[in-house]
Scaffold this motif. Structure first.
Motif, mmCIF file in Angstrom:
data_model
loop_
_atom_site.group_PDB
_atom_site.id
_atom_site.type_symbol
_atom_site.label_atom_id
_atom_site.label_comp_id
_atom_site.label_asym_id
_atom_site.label_seq_id
_atom_site.Cartn_x
_atom_site.Cartn_y
_atom_site.Cartn_z
ATOM 1 N N ARG A 45 0.849 -1.188 0.000
ATOM 2 C CA ARG A 45 0.000 0.000 0.000
ATOM 3 C C ARG A 45 0.891 1.248 0.000
ATOM 4 N NH1 ARG A 45 -4.660 -0.775 4.567
ATOM 5 N NH2 ARG A 45 -5.746 -2.521 3.580
ATOM 6 N N PRO A 46 0.428 2.306 -0.626
ATOM 7 C CA PRO A 46 1.200 3.553 -0.578
ATOM 8 C C PRO A 46 1.484 4.012 0.853
ATOM 9 C CG PRO A 46 -0.449 3.685 -2.288
ATOM 10 C CD PRO A 46 -0.721 2.409 -1.533
ATOM 11 N N THR A 47 0.541 3.831 1.762
ATOM 12 C CA THR A 47 0.782 4.235 3.151
ATOM 13 C C THR A 47 1.927 3.449 3.768
ATOM 14 O OG1 THR A 47 -0.960 2.726 3.888
ATOM 15 C CG2 THR A 47 -1.564 5.044 3.606
ATOM 16 N N ALA A 50 5.156 4.966 2.549
ATOM 17 C CA ALA A 50 5.457 6.236 3.215
ATOM 18 C C ALA A 50 5.814 6.055 4.687
ATOM 19 C CB ALA A 50 4.257 7.179 3.093
ATOM 20 N N THR A 56 6.450 11.818 1.929
ATOM 21 C CA THR A 56 5.073 11.963 2.388
ATOM 22 C C THR A 56 4.123 11.075 1.585
ATOM 23 O OG1 THR A 56 4.560 13.752 0.855
ATOM 24 C CG2 THR A 56 5.515 14.380 3.010
ATOM 25 N N LYS A 57 2.931 10.872 2.130
ATOM 26 C CA LYS A 57 1.923 10.091 1.412
ATOM 27 C C LYS A 57 1.554 10.762 0.089
ATOM 28 C CE LYS A 57 -0.054 8.238 5.637
ATOM 29 N NZ LYS A 57 -1.202 8.225 6.543
ATOM 30 N N GLN A 58 1.489 12.099 0.111
ATOM 31 C CA GLN A 58 1.166 12.826 -1.119
ATOM 32 C C GLN A 58 2.254 12.627 -2.173
ATOM 33 O OE1 GLN A 58 1.181 14.136 1.971
ATOM 34 N NE2 GLN A 58 -0.994 14.507 2.346
ATOM 35 N N ILE A 60 4.333 10.097 -2.324
ATOM 36 C CA ILE A 60 4.242 8.693 -2.766
ATOM 37 C C ILE A 60 3.213 8.582 -3.877
ATOM 38 C CG2 ILE A 60 3.306 6.425 -2.104
ATOM 39 C CD1 ILE A 60 6.070 6.554 -1.201
#
Length: 152
Positions: A45-47, A50, A56-58, A60
């Protein structure tokens, strides 16, 4: 120390840029290469990507979109959570991740030749030790432990 770190980063960037110019590597950002390298075989997952705090998640999300546009990554719905996605390398992404690892290995071989194998092994062991607490941790991914390198 900060000057030395900056000069080191500039040298590293220049050597990777030279490698990229000699290959068909479309990766232009270090964060793109790190994401490719960090992705476990079954995706993440992107989270989770990160989670290490290095991006940051953004950011990513932006890098994943760039990797998708280059054909190096794909996203699929997470079967366990319909709101989430899983990022996976494509076969081209697998080849690019291998190319990036080879570029890193080539730089490391060159630097070991320049300063000597033993000194370089010590340098890497110290870098690994100092950075260990800040390295991104992903499920099902184990990085080489600093003790895996023998500086003697």
């Amino acid at each position: 120390m900060l000057d030395a770190v900056e000069w080191f980063q500039r040298r590293l960037d220049a050597e990777f840029r030279a490698h990229r110019e000699d290959s068909d590597n479309p990766v232009t950002r270090g964060s793109q290469g790190r994401i490719l390298h960090l992705l476990p075989q079954d995706g993440a997952r992107p989270t989770d990507l990160a989670a290490g705090g290095w991006i940051t998640k953004q950011a990513i999300g932006q890098r994943v979109r760039e990797l998708e546009e280059m054909g190096l990554a794909q996203t699929d719905p997470d079967p366990d959570d319909g709101r989430a996605i899983i990022v996976r390398r494509t076969p081209a992404g697998d080849r690019m991740a291998a190319d990036i690892l080879e570029a890193i290995a080539a730089v490391e071989r060159s630097w070991a030749e320049e300063v000597g194998e033993k000194r370089y092994a010590t340098f890497r062991a110290v870098l690994d030790e100092l950075g260990a607490d800040h390295a991104p941790a992903l499920p099902d991914r184990q990085a080489a432990a600093p003790s895996d390198r023998d500086p003697t």
